[in-house]
Design an enzyme around this catalytic site. Structure first.
Site, PDB file in Angstrom:
ATOM      1  N   HIS A 188       0.791  -1.333   0.012  1.00 54.72           N
ATOM      2  CA  HIS A 188       0.095   0.013  -0.021  1.00 54.72           C
ATOM      3  C   HIS A 188       0.611   1.114   0.021  1.00 54.72           C
ATOM      4  CE1 HIS A 188      -3.290  -2.738   1.447  1.00 54.72           C
ATOM      5  NE2 HIS A 188      -3.918  -2.149   0.560  1.00 54.72           N
ATOM      6  N   ASN A 189       1.477   1.729  -1.100  1.00 55.52           N
ATOM      7  CA  ASN A 189       2.299   2.839  -1.403  1.00 55.52           C
ATOM      8  C   ASN A 189       1.860   3.270  -2.569  1.00 55.52           C
ATOM      9  OD1 ASN A 189       3.419   1.222  -3.375  1.00 55.52           O
ATOM     10  ND2 ASN A 189       4.737   0.174  -1.997  1.00 55.52           N
ATOM     11  N   ALA A 190       2.623   4.447  -2.842  1.00 55.73           N
ATOM     12  CA  ALA A 190       2.266   5.324  -4.176  1.00 55.73           C
ATOM     13  C   ALA A 190       2.465   4.708  -5.434  1.00 55.73           C
ATOM     14  CB  ALA A 190       3.144   6.459  -4.078  1.00 55.73           C
ATOM     15  N   VAL A 191       3.011   3.368  -5.519  1.00 56.25           N
ATOM     16  CA  VAL A 191       3.115   2.650  -6.910  1.00 56.25           C
ATOM     17  C   VAL A 191       1.805   1.971  -6.851  1.00 56.25           C
ATOM     18  CG1 VAL A 191       4.471   1.011  -8.019  1.00 56.25           C
ATOM     19  CG2 VAL A 191       5.696   2.597  -6.605  1.00 56.25           C
ATOM     20  N   ASP A 338      -8.915  -1.426  -7.963  1.00 53.30           N
ATOM     21  CA  ASP A 338      -8.359  -1.745  -6.642  1.00 53.30           C
ATOM     22  C   ASP A 338      -7.623  -3.190  -6.538  1.00 53.30           C
ATOM     23  OD1 ASP A 338      -7.252  -1.174  -4.312  1.00 53.30           O
ATOM     24  OD2 ASP A 338      -9.113  -1.669  -3.261  1.00 53.30           O
ATOM     25  N   GLN A 389      -3.056 -16.161  -2.992  1.00 54.21           N
ATOM     26  CA  GLN A 389      -3.456 -15.776  -4.004  1.00 54.21           C
ATOM     27  C   GLN A 389      -4.631 -16.707  -4.886  1.00 54.21           C
ATOM     28  OE1 GLN A 389      -2.857 -12.557  -5.399  1.00 54.21           O
ATOM     29  NE2 GLN A 389      -2.036 -12.445  -3.446  1.00 54.21           N
TER      30      GLN A 389
END
Length: 481
Positions: A188-191, A338, A389
């Site tokens: 959960h970062n800007a990338v 998302d 996954q």
């Protein structure tokens, strides 16, 4: 329209009102501020979080609540287990104590090597391709992927001119958004935000949306994608609740992270004054609609949205000329964007899978350290990337993207389903592959090593910060199984 990729130069001599910032937890209010001039020592901001509000705003109650909940009692601060949520609240204190707010910390794109800027521009020409490599783009922009991509898309749609957005305010807003994502979060970062924004752009171009959406819809869709995980602490909602985090109390244990992302985005909009030239009613409507989009990404409400979407498709009564229906489709598009990682080509999907799983495991490490119950799928000794996954695809991603393909029966929707099927099979194959066993190793040792290898971070690093798990990924979905 010609798009300019050179960063605007912020005028240091521009006269602006003087402000004093006072930070409380993840929010602050401002009675006055100096944006660009030399700061008076008495006006230095004491920042503990990501956003600010004007002192005259009706959110004063919200701020006072944070002041009470975030500071807590002195006795609680000495309890190691109760300090977990406090450390998360203020984990970015040192990072956020800069004197100037909204000044890029990375090297601006226009002074990077020409080879890098040239490649970045070439990539932006193909930003609508589903195999767009956001990791490469982030490297080419020196970590400014979210700023550069969002700025480009807003320009490409002509939204800057149409909504008469001030270029300095817009750039400052985007810098602050990127800055308020936690770079030490594996996932959960800007990338991730940039990746979701690129996916959202792909969906906005789908014929069912492109021919119906208004400019306001597109602006909200892009802004919601860019800010949908703003100031994410790297742990999920159950963790915040069981550690008595002030955000959980503030939002009454309901869509805690999503509410915080929304309020954080609203705070930056108000701090920068990006929409200050619009009528008050229009500004409030924009903020409300932005919140409605971001709140839709709460995975615990997945079945509610999916049931509504399925019912609309069964009854064939989605009317894209109706504002409420267009907004609902935007919500579904953002939900797809998302969690679209399983639908990307394997080389990209695998990287995202490893990153989100490492965030799960980091949360589990914190829970073990503080003798808390380990959350589902967060124990690196009990789970692997593959089984997590496969479960996520089966119970969360596949039902959503199957309905999206019913709505948008296009080449892209079928491509996404095809990639997801291949990726699921690939993880299944990796799960069945035996680990290499040395001649000296005993069978029981080899079995244990297989599990360890599957759960180790891809870069061999260990968790050094309060990282955590996704609030929007597997835990709730897997429990449905």
């Amino acid at each position: 329209m010609e798009v300019c990729y050179q960063l605007p130069v912020l005028p240091l001599d521009r006269p602006v009102p003087k402000h004093v910032l006072s930070r409380r937890g993840a929010i602050s209010f401002s009675s006055s501020s100096s944006l660009f001039g030399a700061p008076d020592p008495r006006q230095l901001s004491q920042r503990r979080g990501a956003i600010s509000y004007d002192s005259s705003d009706q959110t004063a109650l919200y701020i006072r609540m944070l002041a009470r909940l975030g500071c807590g009692s002195t006795s609680a601060s000495y309890d190691p287990e109760r300090r977990v949520h406090r450390l998360l609240s203020f984990q970015r204190y040192l990072h956020s104590s800069r004197l100037l707010r909204g000044v890029p910390q990375q090297i601006p794109l226009h002074i990077l090597d020409e080879d890098y800027t040239g490649q970045a521009r070439c990539m932006l020409e193909k930003v609508g391709n589903w195999n767009f490599d956001i990791f490469l783009f982030d490297r080419l922009t020196n970590g400014n992927s979210l700023i550069t991509l969002t700025f480009h898309l807003l320009n490409q749609y002509g939204l800057v001119e149409l909504f008469q957005l001030d270029m300095v305010k817009l750039w400052r807003f985007l810098v602050m958004v990127q800055e308020d994502y936690h770079s030490d979060n594996p996932y959960h970062n800007a990338v991730h935000a940039a990746d979701v924004t690129q996916a959202m752009y792909c969906y906005l171009r789908e014929p069912m949306l492109a021919k119906s959406l208004t400019s306001k819809d597109i602006l909200l869709g892009l802004l919601a994608a860019a800010t949908h995980d703003l100031d994410h602490p790297g742990v999920n909602q159950p963790f915040l609740i069981k550690t008595d985090h002030y955000l959980a109390t503030l939002y009454r244990n309901t869509s805690v992270l999503e509410n915080h992302h929304w309020k954080s985005a609203v705070g930056l909009l108000r701090e920068t004054g990006l929409f200050s030239h619009l009528p008050a009613e229009d500004r409030l409507n924009m903020e409300r609609d932005l919140g409605s989009l971001i709140l839709a990404t709460d995975i615990s409400r997945q079945n509610d949205y999916l049931s509504r979407f399925r019912l609309h498709l069964d009854q064939e009564n989605l009317c894209m000329s109706t504002a409420s229906h267009r907004h609902f489709v935007l919500q579904m598009a953002l939900k797809c964007a998302d969690i679209c990682n399983p639908c990307r080509p394997w080389e990209l999907s695998k990287q995202w899978s490893e990153k989100v799983t490492e965030e799960f495991f980091q949360q589990g490490d914190i829970e073990k350290k503080h003798k808390l119950e380990v959350s589902p799928l967060c124990d690196r000794e009990m789970n692997t990337v593959g089984n997590i996954q496969i479960g996520f695809m089966t119970y969360v991603a596949e039902p959503l993207f199957a309905e999206w393909a019913r709505f948008c029966d296009t080449r892209l929707s079928q491509t996404m389903l095809g990639h997801m099927g291949l990726n699921k099979a690939s993880w299944g194959g990796l799960q069945q592959e035996p680990a290499p066993v040395s001649e000296e190793a005993e069978p029981s040792t080899a079995c244990a090593d297989t599990g360890d290898a599957a759960t180790a971070p891809s870069d061999g690093s260990t968790a050094t910060t309060a990282g955590g798990t996704s609030s929007k990924e597997i835990p709730q979905g897997s429990r449905e199984s």
